[in-house]
Design a protein around this motif. Sequence first.
Motif, PDB file in Angstrom:
ATOM      1  N   ILE A   5       0.877  -1.166   0.000  1.00 17.30           N
ATOM      2  CA  ILE A   5       0.000   0.000   0.000  1.00 17.30           C
ATOM      3  C   ILE A   5       0.913   1.214   0.000  1.00 17.30           C
ATOM      4  O   ILE A   5       1.930   1.228   0.698  1.00 17.30           O
ATOM      5  CB  ILE A   5      -0.913   0.015   1.242  1.00 17.30           C
ATOM      6  CG1 ILE A   5      -1.756  -1.271   1.317  1.00 17.30           C
ATOM      7  CG2 ILE A   5      -1.816   1.248   1.257  1.00 17.30           C
ATOM      8  CD1 ILE A   5      -2.533  -1.428   2.619  1.00 17.30           C
ATOM      9  N   TYR A   6       0.577   2.219  -0.794  1.00 18.55           N
ATOM     10  CA  TYR A   6       1.443   3.390  -0.822  1.00 18.55           C
ATOM     11  C   TYR A   6       0.650   4.629  -1.243  1.00 18.55           C
ATOM     12  O   TYR A   6      -0.376   4.519  -1.913  1.00 18.55           O
ATOM     13  CB  TYR A   6       2.649   3.182  -1.743  1.00 18.55           C
ATOM     14  CG  TYR A   6       2.316   2.822  -3.170  1.00 18.55           C
ATOM     15  CD1 TYR A   6       2.137   3.806  -4.142  1.00 18.55           C
ATOM     16  CD2 TYR A   6       2.181   1.491  -3.564  1.00 18.55           C
ATOM     17  CE1 TYR A   6       1.859   3.484  -5.454  1.00 18.55           C
ATOM     18  CE2 TYR A   6       1.891   1.157  -4.874  1.00 18.55           C
ATOM     19  CZ  TYR A   6       1.734   2.164  -5.817  1.00 18.55           C
ATOM     20  OH  TYR A   6       1.431   1.825  -7.116  1.00 18.55           O
ATOM     21  N   PRO A   7       1.126   5.828  -0.862  1.00 16.30           N
ATOM     22  CA  PRO A   7       0.410   7.056  -1.222  1.00 16.30           C
ATOM     23  C   PRO A   7       0.700   7.469  -2.660  1.00 16.30           C
ATOM     24  O   PRO A   7       1.781   7.236  -3.196  1.00 16.30           O
ATOM     25  CB  PRO A   7       0.971   8.099  -0.243  1.00 16.30           C
ATOM     26  CG  PRO A   7       1.814   7.346   0.728  1.00 16.30           C
ATOM     27  CD  PRO A   7       2.238   6.094   0.055  1.00 16.30           C
ATOM     28  N   CYS A   8      -0.282   8.134  -3.256  1.00 15.26           N
ATOM     29  CA  CYS A   8      -0.114   8.762  -4.564  1.00 15.26           C
ATOM     30  C   CYS A   8      -0.395  10.253  -4.420  1.00 15.26           C
ATOM     31  O   CYS A   8      -1.431  10.645  -3.876  1.00 15.26           O
ATOM     32  CB  CYS A   8      -1.052   8.137  -5.588  1.00 15.26           C
ATOM     33  SG  CYS A   8      -0.984   8.923  -7.229  1.00 15.26           S
ATOM     34  N   GLU A  40       7.686   6.740  -9.606  1.00 19.66           N
ATOM     35  CA  GLU A  40       7.683   5.963  -8.380  1.00 19.66           C
ATOM     36  C   GLU A  40       8.995   6.228  -7.644  1.00 19.66           C
ATOM     37  O   GLU A  40      10.060   6.235  -8.254  1.00 19.66           O
ATOM     38  CB  GLU A  40       7.535   4.470  -8.690  1.00 19.66           C
ATOM     39  CG  GLU A  40       6.230   4.123  -9.379  1.00 19.66           C
ATOM     40  CD  GLU A  40       6.147   2.654  -9.755  1.00 19.66           C
ATOM     41  OE1 GLU A  40       6.909   1.858  -9.176  1.00 19.66           O
ATOM     42  OE2 GLU A  40       5.332   2.320 -10.630  1.00 19.66           O
ATOM     43  N   PHE A  41       8.904   6.439  -6.323  1.00 18.08           N
ATOM     44  CA  PHE A  41      10.098   6.753  -5.543  1.00 18.08           C
ATOM     45  C   PHE A  41       9.916   6.268  -4.117  1.00 18.08           C
ATOM     46  O   PHE A  41       8.826   5.825  -3.730  1.00 18.08           O
ATOM     47  CB  PHE A  41      10.394   8.256  -5.586  1.00 18.08           C
ATOM     48  CG  PHE A  41       9.278   9.158  -5.134  1.00 18.08           C
ATOM     49  CD1 PHE A  41       9.295   9.738  -3.875  1.00 18.08           C
ATOM     50  CD2 PHE A  41       8.216   9.459  -5.974  1.00 18.08           C
ATOM     51  CE1 PHE A  41       8.276  10.581  -3.457  1.00 18.08           C
ATOM     52  CE2 PHE A  41       7.181  10.307  -5.574  1.00 18.08           C
ATOM     53  CZ  PHE A  41       7.218  10.870  -4.309  1.00 18.08           C
ATOM     54  N   GLU A  42      10.980   6.320  -3.353  1.00 17.06           N
ATOM     55  CA  GLU A  42      10.942   5.958  -1.938  1.00 17.06           C
ATOM     56  C   GLU A  42      11.351   7.146  -1.091  1.00 17.06           C
ATOM     57  O   GLU A  42      12.293   7.868  -1.435  1.00 17.06           O
ATOM     58  CB  GLU A  42      11.885   4.785  -1.642  1.00 17.06           C
ATOM     59  CG  GLU A  42      11.414   3.458  -2.190  1.00 17.06           C
ATOM     60  CD  GLU A  42      12.349   2.313  -1.826  1.00 17.06           C
ATOM     61  OE1 GLU A  42      13.455   2.586  -1.298  1.00 17.06           O
ATOM     62  OE2 GLU A  42      11.986   1.149  -2.064  1.00 17.06           O
ATOM     63  N   ILE A  43      10.640   7.355   0.005  1.00 15.41           N
ATOM     64  CA  ILE A  43      10.985   8.341   1.034  1.00 15.41           C
ATOM     65  C   ILE A  43      11.314   7.571   2.303  1.00 15.41           C
ATOM     66  O   ILE A  43      10.462   6.844   2.818  1.00 15.41           O
ATOM     67  CB  ILE A  43       9.809   9.309   1.294  1.00 15.41           C
ATOM     68  CG1 ILE A  43       9.513  10.160   0.058  1.00 15.41           C
ATOM     69  CG2 ILE A  43      10.094  10.194   2.500  1.00 15.41           C
ATOM     70  CD1 ILE A  43      10.610  11.124  -0.317  1.00 15.41           C
ATOM     71  N   MET A  48       6.266   5.597  -2.602  1.00 17.26           N
ATOM     72  CA  MET A  48       5.349   6.700  -2.864  1.00 17.26           C
ATOM     73  C   MET A  48       5.281   6.874  -4.373  1.00 17.26           C
ATOM     74  O   MET A  48       6.184   6.454  -5.099  1.00 17.26           O
ATOM     75  CB  MET A  48       5.866   7.974  -2.191  1.00 17.26           C
ATOM     76  CG  MET A  48       4.839   9.000  -1.808  1.00 17.26           C
ATOM     77  SD  MET A  48       5.577  10.285  -0.742  1.00 17.26           S
ATOM     78  CE  MET A  48       4.137  10.806   0.174  1.00 17.26           C
ATOM     79  N   MET A  49       4.218   7.502  -4.865  1.00 12.97           N
ATOM     80  CA  MET A  49       4.108   7.760  -6.296  1.00 12.97           C
ATOM     81  C   MET A  49       3.641   9.186  -6.526  1.00 12.97           C
ATOM     82  O   MET A  49       2.791   9.698  -5.797  1.00 12.97           O
ATOM     83  CB  MET A  49       3.127   6.783  -6.951  1.00 12.97           C
ATOM     84  CG  MET A  49       2.974   6.988  -8.458  1.00 12.97           C
ATOM     85  SD  MET A  49       2.071   5.645  -9.286  1.00 12.97           S
ATOM     86  CE  MET A  49       0.403   5.952  -8.695  1.00 12.97           C
ATOM     87  N   GLY A  50       4.189   9.822  -7.550  1.00 16.24           N
ATOM     88  CA  GLY A  50       3.717  11.114  -8.015  1.00 16.24           C
ATOM     89  C   GLY A  50       3.057  10.945  -9.364  1.00 16.24           C
ATOM     90  O   GLY A  50       3.582  10.239 -10.233  1.00 16.24           O
ATOM     91  N   LEU A  51       1.921  11.590  -9.575  1.00 20.41           N
ATOM     92  CA  LEU A  51       1.139  11.442 -10.795  1.00 20.41           C
ATOM     93  C   LEU A  51       0.962  12.797 -11.463  1.00 20.41           C
ATOM     94  O   LEU A  51       0.552  13.765 -10.819  1.00 20.41           O
ATOM     95  CB  LEU A  51      -0.237  10.853 -10.457  1.00 20.41           C
ATOM     96  CG  LEU A  51      -1.249  10.746 -11.591  1.00 20.41           C
ATOM     97  CD1 LEU A  51      -0.800   9.711 -12.616  1.00 20.41           C
ATOM     98  CD2 LEU A  51      -2.623  10.390 -11.043  1.00 20.41           C
TER      99      LEU A  51
END
Length: 274
Positions: A5-8, A40-43, A48-51
């Motif tokens: 599960i991850y935020p977008c 897609e990246f990691e913090i 996490m994903m940016g759209l």
Amino acid sequence: MSRLIYPCLWFDHEAAEAADYYTSVFPNSRILEKNPIAVEFEILGTPMMGLNGGPKYQQTEACSYFIYCGAEVDIDKLYGDLMEGGKAIFPLGSYPWSPKYAWVTDRFGTNWQLDADPIRSPQKMVPCLLFVNENRSRAREAMEFYLGIFPESNKLMEAPHPGSEDLLFAQVKLEGYLVNLMSSTETHDFGFSPGNSLVVTCEDQEEIDFFWEKLGAGGHYDRCGWLTDRFGHSWQIIPKDLGQWINDPQKGQKAMNALLKMDKLCIDDLKNPA
């Protein structure tokens, strides 16, 4: 089981720029994959994903991301970096709930809650849902709703508003993924928005059907695997191999065309598009 599960985060067109910035200011962070639509990246090791979704939606203060700094993150430096072009909702300082804390909206519109306290989890970045206005007394209802849907999930802690049964703060684990819930008794000019969503990855069509039906009950269903739950929060229900199918050199464009016509995603039609 530990489901991914991850935020977008929704941007007009700055997803890659924002991801590059975040991976430069947060330690243990990196870019995983980029394309013109998403990055897609990691913090702090958490996905996490940016759209790049265009100007239709904006991120909201109703969704923020706790950073539990502990000894691993220099909270003063991180605060200074995020404040460049940003604004402080709560300036860095001492508060009743933390000896050193800040809430910052950065220059891209993403909200971060920085807490000097450590967390006993490898997940140092935790999404937070803030229930306000007509939802102000529904944080407990939402907590029980989510816990009842995700298998092998549990409540880690809760703190009610003084003299009330309504939740001020709670932390839950949804199949191994931490999520914070908060509520505010004040009136705010924001609420939940598709600008912030949580992505749920599924193993098969049965899981897609289950989470689509359960999370969307009482809310409404949108295109491309998006839904809004009964509290107004947005989710994306996708198969775990979606990226592989839409990036396939031979079938990728057909898979993307098929996806754009769907509400609930159908694995067979994505995997073998006509």
